[in-house]
Write a protein that holds these residues in place. Structure first.
Motif, PDB file in Angstrom:
ATOM      1  N   TYR A  75      13.754  -2.839   7.081  1.00  0.00           N
ATOM      2  CA  TYR A  75      13.718  -4.195   7.661  1.00  0.00           C
ATOM      3  C   TYR A  75      15.113  -4.728   7.888  1.00  0.00           C
ATOM      4  CZ  TYR A  75       9.047  -3.583   5.804  1.00  0.00           C
ATOM      5  OH  TYR A  75       7.817  -3.070   5.510  1.00  0.00           O
ATOM      6  N   TRP A 120      17.819 -10.116   5.911  1.00  0.00           N
ATOM      7  CA  TRP A 120      16.857 -10.266   6.996  1.00  0.00           C
ATOM      8  C   TRP A 120      16.565 -11.737   7.334  1.00  0.00           C
ATOM      9  CZ3 TRP A 120      13.705 -11.786   3.047  1.00  0.00           C
ATOM     10  CH2 TRP A 120      13.572 -10.953   1.913  1.00  0.00           C
ATOM     11  N   PHE A 166      13.467 -13.523   9.541  1.00  0.00           N
ATOM     12  CA  PHE A 166      12.254 -13.131  10.252  1.00  0.00           C
ATOM     13  C   PHE A 166      11.393 -14.306  10.663  1.00  0.00           C
ATOM     14  CE2 PHE A 166       9.088 -13.497   6.779  1.00  0.00           C
ATOM     15  CZ  PHE A 166       9.921 -13.553   5.661  1.00  0.00           C
ATOM     16  N   ASP A 190       5.025  -5.322  10.435  1.00  0.00           N
ATOM     17  CA  ASP A 190       4.490  -5.747   9.142  1.00  0.00           C
ATOM     18  C   ASP A 190       3.910  -7.138   9.305  1.00  0.00           C
ATOM     19  OD1 ASP A 190       4.743  -5.024   5.975  1.00  0.00           O
ATOM     20  OD2 ASP A 190       4.708  -7.170   6.388  1.00  0.00           O
ATOM     21  N   ALA A 235       4.131  -9.572   7.580  1.00  0.00           N
ATOM     22  CA  ALA A 235       5.051 -10.670   7.251  1.00  0.00           C
ATOM     23  C   ALA A 235       5.592 -11.281   8.539  1.00  0.00           C
ATOM     24  CB  ALA A 235       6.191 -10.150   6.393  1.00  0.00           C
ATOM     25  N   TYR A 236       5.609 -10.464   9.608  1.00  0.00           N
ATOM     26  CA  TYR A 236       6.155 -10.913  10.898  1.00  0.00           C
ATOM     27  C   TYR A 236       5.036 -11.444  11.790  1.00  0.00           C
ATOM     28  CZ  TYR A 236      10.301  -8.411   9.333  1.00  0.00           C
ATOM     29  OH  TYR A 236      11.398  -7.990   8.608  1.00  0.00           O
ATOM     30  N   HIS A 258       1.301 -10.610  -3.793  1.00  0.00           N
ATOM     31  CA  HIS A 258       1.666  -9.185  -3.811  1.00  0.00           C
ATOM     32  C   HIS A 258       3.096  -9.019  -4.282  1.00  0.00           C
ATOM     33  CE1 HIS A 258       3.340 -10.607   0.020  1.00  0.00           C
ATOM     34  NE2 HIS A 258       4.191  -9.617  -0.080  1.00  0.00           N
ATOM     35  N   THR A 259       3.425  -7.795  -4.636  1.00  0.00           N
ATOM     36  CA  THR A 259       4.840  -7.444  -4.840  1.00  0.00           C
ATOM     37  C   THR A 259       5.234  -6.570  -3.656  1.00  0.00           C
ATOM     38  OG1 THR A 259       4.285  -5.440  -6.103  1.00  0.00           O
ATOM     39  CG2 THR A 259       4.625  -7.475  -7.369  1.00  0.00           C
ATOM     40  N   ASP A 260       6.499  -6.649  -3.285  1.00  0.00           N
ATOM     41  CA  ASP A 260       6.937  -5.867  -2.128  1.00  0.00           C
ATOM     42  C   ASP A 260       7.259  -4.429  -2.506  1.00  0.00           C
ATOM     43  OD1 ASP A 260       8.649  -7.827   0.423  1.00  0.00           O
ATOM     44  OD2 ASP A 260       6.695  -8.084  -0.555  1.00  0.00           O
ATOM     45  N   ASN A 261       7.358  -3.587  -1.505  1.00  0.00           N
ATOM     46  CA  ASN A 261       7.896  -2.223  -1.613  1.00  0.00           C
ATOM     47  C   ASN A 261       7.043  -1.297  -2.494  1.00  0.00           C
ATOM     48  OD1 ASN A 261      11.284  -3.516  -2.038  1.00  0.00           O
ATOM     49  ND2 ASN A 261      10.019  -3.550  -0.238  1.00  0.00           N
ATOM     50  N   TYR A 288       5.411   0.907  -1.505  1.00  0.00           N
ATOM     51  CA  TYR A 288       5.518   2.192  -0.796  1.00  0.00           C
ATOM     52  C   TYR A 288       6.857   2.880  -1.104  1.00  0.00           C
ATOM     53  CZ  TYR A 288       7.457  -1.637   1.865  1.00  0.00           C
ATOM     54  OH  TYR A 288       8.107  -2.803   2.201  1.00  0.00           O
ATOM     55  N   GLN A 321      13.953 -10.394  -4.852  1.00  0.00           N
ATOM     56  CA  GLN A 321      13.715 -10.730  -3.449  1.00  0.00           C
ATOM     57  C   GLN A 321      14.033 -12.210  -3.306  1.00  0.00           C
ATOM     58  OE1 GLN A 321       9.874  -9.369  -2.209  1.00  0.00           O
ATOM     59  NE2 GLN A 321      10.177 -10.036  -0.085  1.00  0.00           N
ATOM     60  N   ASN A 371      -0.002  -4.572  -4.052  1.00  0.00           N
ATOM     61  CA  ASN A 371      -0.104  -5.065  -2.687  1.00  0.00           C
ATOM     62  C   ASN A 371      -1.332  -4.418  -2.072  1.00  0.00           C
ATOM     63  OD1 ASN A 371       0.003  -5.484   0.060  1.00  0.00           O
ATOM     64  ND2 ASN A 371       2.231  -5.785   0.023  1.00  0.00           N
ATOM     65  N   ASP A 415      -1.068  -3.073   1.566  1.00  0.00           N
ATOM     66  CA  ASP A 415      -0.267  -1.862   1.812  1.00  0.00           C
ATOM     67  C   ASP A 415      -0.844  -0.642   1.108  1.00  0.00           C
ATOM     68  OD1 ASP A 415       3.083  -3.381   2.002  1.00  0.00           O
ATOM     69  OD2 ASP A 415       1.206  -3.752   3.072  1.00  0.00           O
ATOM     70  N   TYR A 447      16.745  -8.260  -0.241  1.00  0.00           N
ATOM     71  CA  TYR A 447      16.330  -7.510  -1.431  1.00  0.00           C
ATOM     72  C   TYR A 447      17.578  -7.148  -2.236  1.00  0.00           C
ATOM     73  CZ  TYR A 447      11.785  -6.295   0.820  1.00  0.00           C
ATOM     74  OH  TYR A 447      10.540  -6.314   1.420  1.00  0.00           O
TER      75      TYR A 447
HETATM   76  C1  LIG Z   1      10.749  -9.242   3.379  1.00  0.00           C
HETATM   77  N1  LIG Z   1      10.601  -8.721   4.755  1.00  0.00           N
HETATM   78  C2  LIG Z   1      10.121  -9.774   5.635  1.00  0.00           C
HETATM   79  C3  LIG Z   1      11.897  -8.226   5.219  1.00  0.00           C
HETATM   80  C4  LIG Z   1       9.761  -7.568   4.820  1.00  0.00           C
HETATM   81  C5  LIG Z   1       8.403  -7.777   4.251  1.00  0.00           C
HETATM   82  C6  LIG Z   1       7.737  -6.480   4.059  1.00  0.00           C
HETATM   83  C7  LIG Z   1       6.449  -6.706   3.336  1.00  0.00           C
HETATM   84  C8  LIG Z   1       5.764  -5.440   2.947  1.00  0.00           C
HETATM   85  N2  LIG Z   1       4.359  -5.532   3.357  1.00  0.00           N
HETATM   86  C9  LIG Z   1       5.892  -5.282   1.465  1.00  0.00           C
HETATM   87  O1  LIG Z   1       4.998  -5.710   0.758  1.00  0.00           O
HETATM   88  O2  LIG Z   1       6.897  -4.753   1.002  1.00  0.00           O
END
Ligand SMILES: C[N+](C)(C)CCCC[C@H](N)C(=O)O
Ligand SMILES: O=C(O)CCC(=O)C(=O)O
Length: 486
Positions: free
Chosen positions: A257, A261, A263, A271, A273-274, A282-285, A287, A295, A376, A379, A446
């Motif tokens: 991303y 960032w 957005f 994603d 988020a956009y 949720h928690t990010d990342n 994956y 964050q 999440n 995801d 991040y």
């Molecule tokens: C934060 N930013 C808008 C850059 C990206 C968001 C990514 C969100 C992704 N579904 C996740 O849960 O990690």
């Protein structure tokens, strides 16, 4: 070398006569020491007698310790400690015992002590890396002498040339005592919270945080560590100021991303988020093998529309409730790995390694403490490795987890406004947002968990209220080899 029978006789004598036994010192060769030596399997009465006798012993003048190769720990000057306050030290053929008081003893294996010598030959004073060759230390190594000095334990080791002298400050030994552990885990106090945190959410001022690496930055990081999130008020509503704020903690972690960032709902990245859609807690990342630690979000503007409120949920608080009320659910969430992906960008396809993913709840393997929440549901990939017999109970488990996450008692909703940023510990606090319309610009970054923990440790060395953790004075140019973080 004194024979053990003679020593035993002395011990029996001293036990019966309760004579004052100097038990601070233990030497192989009796000639240099005026103190009674303590043999291996100490007679329990002797320990008490020795300790109590030592407590009553006349106060000799404190000796000036030989620190030629081991600088004293910065926060310990040569105190006017009189011998009575000195811990008792003794040894058997495997370990040194240190008696902090008559009931509290630590035991350190000889091999462990030799391996952890911090003299400049054994431990690089600048790089703080081990120089001693651990694998050349004889497994049955035994000291020639063990002596309680004013500010630490001195151990003399046999060596092919001149005996090797190691020195271990009392505070360092106590902090690193492993048998038994005497200090609580490195984890600082965590304050779990629910929706009522709204009454007084942790907040610091931008000015405080931005001044030199001082107390303000430390307060911000302490709040993040304690609460899992913290607001920063008074932030200039620009991406530039927000990026500088993020970098106060450490370098920004770049992902698919981007680095820092900004957005909005234009699907510029693949994603949700956009988009203008609501996002559940949720928690990010999930994956990534190693989800980002922090964050930061800062709402720059929201015009011609409404909604887009921010949701925060303390995953540790919710997990504590699930553990209490639904232990079998907690167990499944701690065991069953959950696969995840980020596949919205043509040029990238992220999945963790192993691709089976990680359980929702991760624990410290040593202490059992909950260390991370990974969740999440959007995801989440196909549950292709779920045992057939577990399918229904797994869905029941995540249903229970979801209902606890979305309970009014757990959810903290806040409408962000330009000028107030929020930073979240992405390993603990889940975030989300309500649906919105109109033009909404959000920015943030991040930061890796290791960068956060490193900065917190560096600031703790300067500002921690705990003297054991505060180990660097202004005058110190390099970190002490006795830092409790090494
Ligand atoms: C934060 N930013 C808008 C850059 C990206 C968001 C990514 C969100 C992704 N579904 C996740 O849960 O990690
Ligand atoms: O837009 C928001 O307020 C949050 C978006 C989000 O959850 C994320 O970027 O992970």
């Amino acid at each position: 070398m004194l024979r053990s029978s003679a020593l035993r006789h002395i011990i029996e004598q001293s036990t019966s006569s309760r004579s004052s036994v100097t038990s601070r010192c233990f030497r192989r060769s009796f000639s240099q020491s005026t103190s009674v030596q303590l043999l291996n399997n100490l007679h329990p009465n002797l320990t008490r007698a020795a300790a109590s006798a030592a407590a009553l012993r006349p106060r000799p003048v404190p000796q000036q310790p030989n620190h030629s190769r081991n600088p004293p720990p910065p926060h310990q000057t040569i105190a006017e400690t009189v011998a009575d306050d000195l811990p008792i030290s003794s040894m058997d053929n495997k370990r040194v015992a240190v008696g902090w008081d008559t009931r509290t003893w630590s035991r350190f294996h000889h091999i462990w002590l030799r391996d952890h010598c911090r003299c400049s030959e054994c431990f690089h004073p600048t790089t703080k890396q081990r120089l001693v060759n651990t694998f050349e230390i004889p497994p049955d190594l035994q000291p020639l002498a063990v002596e309680s000095k004013v500010d630490g334990l001195q151990v003399t080791w046999p060596s092919a040339s001149t005996p090797h002298i190691s020195f271990y400050p009392w505070s360092w030994l106590k902090h690193n005592s492993y048998d038994p552990p005497l200090m609580n885990s490195d984890q600082n106090e965590k304050i779990l919270w629910g929706s009522k945190i709204e009454q007084s959410p942790p907040t610091v001022k931008y000015e405080e945080v931005m001044t030199d690496e001082g107390p303000g930055l430390y307060k911000w990081l302490q709040n993040i560590d304690k609460f899992g999130f913290c607001f920063v008020s008074g932030v200039p509503p620009t991406p530039e100021a927000t990026e500088k704020l993020s970098e106060r903690i450490g370098f920004i972690r770049e992902t698919q991303y981007g680095k820092f960032w900004e957005f909005t709902s234009d699907l510029s990245k693949g994603d949700t988020a956009y988009t203008t859609l609501a996002l559940g807690a949720h928690t990010d990342n999930t994956y990534f093998t190693d989800p980002c630690g922090l964050q930061l979000f800062h709402l720059l503007s929201h015009t011609d529309g409404s909604g887009g409120a921010t949701l925060l949920v303390d995953g540790f608080y919710v997990a504590s409730i699930v553990k209490e009320l639904h232990p079998e659910v907690y167990d499944i969430l701690s065991r069953v790995p959950v696969p995840a992906h980020a596949a919205g960008e043509q040029g990238s396809l992220y999945r963790p390694s192993p691709s089976t993913g990680y359980p929702v709840l991760r624990h410290d393997l040593g202490t059992g403490d909950l260390m991370q929440v990974r969740w999440n549901n959007d995801d989440r990939s196909v549950m292709r490795r779920l045992e057939g017999s577990l399918v229904e109970s797994w869905y029941n488990a995540i249903r229970t987890w979801h209902s606890c996450l979305t309970s009014p008692d757990s959810e903290y909703w806040v409408q962000l406004t330009p000028g107030t940023a929020v930073i979240i510990n992405n390993h603990r606090v889940l975030h989300g947002r309500s649906a919105f319309d109109g033009k909404r610009r959000m920015c943030g970054a991040y930061i890796g968990m290791d960068e956060f923990q490193s900065k917190l440790a560096v600031l703790s060395e300067k500002f921690s209220p705990n003297p054991d953790l505060r180990v660097s004075e202004e005058s110190e140019k390099t970190r002490s080899v006795w830092s409790p973080y090494l």
